[in-house]
Scaffold this motif. Sequence first.
Motif, short mmCIF file in Angstrom:
data_model
loop_
_atom_site.label_atom_id
_atom_site.label_comp_id
_atom_site.label_asym_id
_atom_site.label_seq_id
_atom_site.Cartn_x
_atom_site.Cartn_y
_atom_site.Cartn_z
N MET A 1 46.58 55.96 21.02
CA MET A 1 45.46 56.43 22.31
C MET A 1 46.26 56.25 23.68
O MET A 1 46.81 55.14 23.87
N VAL A 2 45.96 57.32 24.62
CA VAL A 2 46.65 57.06 25.78
C VAL A 2 45.73 56.52 26.81
O VAL A 2 44.38 56.96 26.90
N LYS A 3 45.95 55.46 27.43
CA LYS A 3 45.00 54.74 28.10
C LYS A 3 45.24 54.95 29.59
O LYS A 3 46.31 54.74 29.97
N VAL A 4 44.50 55.56 30.56
CA VAL A 4 44.62 55.94 31.91
C VAL A 4 44.01 54.87 32.81
O VAL A 4 42.71 54.68 32.46
N ILE A 5 44.46 54.76 34.03
CA ILE A 5 43.69 53.91 35.09
C ILE A 5 43.79 54.42 36.35
O ILE A 5 44.91 55.17 36.80
N THR A 6 42.64 54.28 37.22
CA THR A 6 42.45 55.14 38.50
C THR A 6 41.65 54.00 39.31
O THR A 6 40.83 53.53 38.72
N TYR A 7 41.96 54.00 40.63
CA TYR A 7 41.12 52.91 41.69
C TYR A 7 40.74 53.85 42.56
O TYR A 7 41.24 55.21 43.09
N GLY A 8 39.52 53.35 43.37
CA GLY A 8 38.98 54.07 44.51
C GLY A 8 37.60 53.34 45.02
O GLY A 8 37.33 52.24 44.17
N THR A 9 37.20 53.57 46.17
CA THR A 9 36.07 53.08 46.69
C THR A 9 34.78 53.81 46.32
O THR A 9 33.76 53.25 46.01
N TYR A 10 35.07 55.32 46.14
CA TYR A 10 33.84 56.14 45.62
C TYR A 10 32.56 55.73 46.62
O TYR A 10 31.47 55.79 45.84
N ASP A 11 32.71 55.64 47.79
CA ASP A 11 31.53 55.78 48.68
C ASP A 11 30.83 57.09 48.73
O ASP A 11 31.52 58.00 49.03
N LEU A 12 29.50 57.15 48.72
CA LEU A 12 28.96 58.41 48.78
C LEU A 12 29.59 59.33 48.02
O LEU A 12 29.99 60.60 48.61
#
Length: 445
Positions: A1-12
């Motif tokens: 299984m290929v695991k991906v990660i991403t980050y952000g604030t995701y405001d509005l």
Amino acid sequence: MVKVITYGTYDLLHYGHVRLLERAKALGDYLIVGVTADDFDKTRGKINVQQSLIERIEAVKATGIADEIIVEEYEGQKIDDIKRYDIDIFTVGSDWVGKFEYLNEYCKVVYLERTEGISSSGIRDKNRSQRLGLLGETDFLNKVAAECRYVNGMHVQAVYSDDSEFIPKGLRDYCSNNSDYQGFLDNIDAVYIRSYPDRHYEHIRQALENGKHVLCESPITLSGRQCDELFTLASDNKCILMEAMKTAYATAFSRLILLAKGGRIGDIISVDATCTSLIDSENVYFPTWNSICDWGPTAMLPIFQLLGTDYKSKQIITYLLDSKIRFDGFTKIEFVFNHGVGSIKVGKGVKSEGELIVSGTSGYIYVPAPWWKTDYFEIRYENPVNNKRYFYQLDGEGIRYELVAFLRAIERGKNVFYIDQNISKAIADVIGDFYRDSSSVIIKP
Ligand code: CTP
């Protein structure tokens, strides 16, 4: 299984975010999304985030794209997460190209093309949009104008002074349409006031009567009664009236107050605050910004926040450089409470160590000079092994946080009370007494 990660604030949350998440998911089989916590965002200079962490997490969850959501709380966490969750691919938008090469050591790094024409900052800017007027005479207005650039939705629209020759050079382009104060008010939604303290009352009253929100440098007025009257007028006219005192909005200062109130040093017995500066060439022209007006409110703030405003007596000792206009080069005030004592030393033309010390029954809080621009403090105990140091990033001397708080108050239609109205009133009363009270002790060099 290929695991991906991403980050952000995701405001509005917007379609740029959704497209990023969809493509991140398509890179593998399992997607983890790290949503940044408010405090972490602040340390990296993101001070405008409109939604709470929970709201932002809920919005990401509602897309149905993420298999797992985690919170990003500290610098360097990405490496920890990649190891902990056995991640194969780290991905973010192309605005970050080159910033995450160091993660190649732990997994594959993929930059996805950022969607053009949309951002959380842009949406906040459009939603909020307040035309701000700057009123006053000092170069400090330049700082406020510069800080507005960090606050989505706050735009400097006009600048005005009763003494137009003293408007800072960098701001003269904003003055062309303002024939008088009323004309200036007609062009704006909100006003930041740093006019001479004895003119604050009139300036605030007229602004509020015209339905404009007001952020006014301390002291708001030179009497508690006038202060009360203006808060009532603000509330009747559904306007925000907020006291500007940058220290109050600095994270380190507000955490210090919370820790002290939470009993970390036992019962608080004494608060001692010193704020001084020498007179620079600018001050020569602004005689009403004497020691008590310029430094008094900041020095009184921790006393009133920690010991309350209900002091039993006070003694004012002052050294007047000019007795006609009551320009004090130095003033010391002792406030006696039933349960403690507070003292301030303020100077414009007399220099001292600008520290803040809060003494309690089990320890004390020490804030080194200049404590009013504080990003650091220590809690010290009898046994130094138990001492604790605290650091919180402070950008722009706190002015930008003050502007963000003002904008939030306008949006919510109610003050967020970094400075309680009772405290504003108590400060104005003390300054009023300084001018009127003949019981002040006057010292001569
Ligand atoms: N992103 C994107 N396209 C956009 C906006 C954001 O691909 N138009 C990506 C970012 O590159 C990042 C993720 O979405 O990988 C989260 O970005 P975030 O910083 O939360 O959103 P912004 O809209 O860029 O926020 P701000 O304007 O506050 O910087």
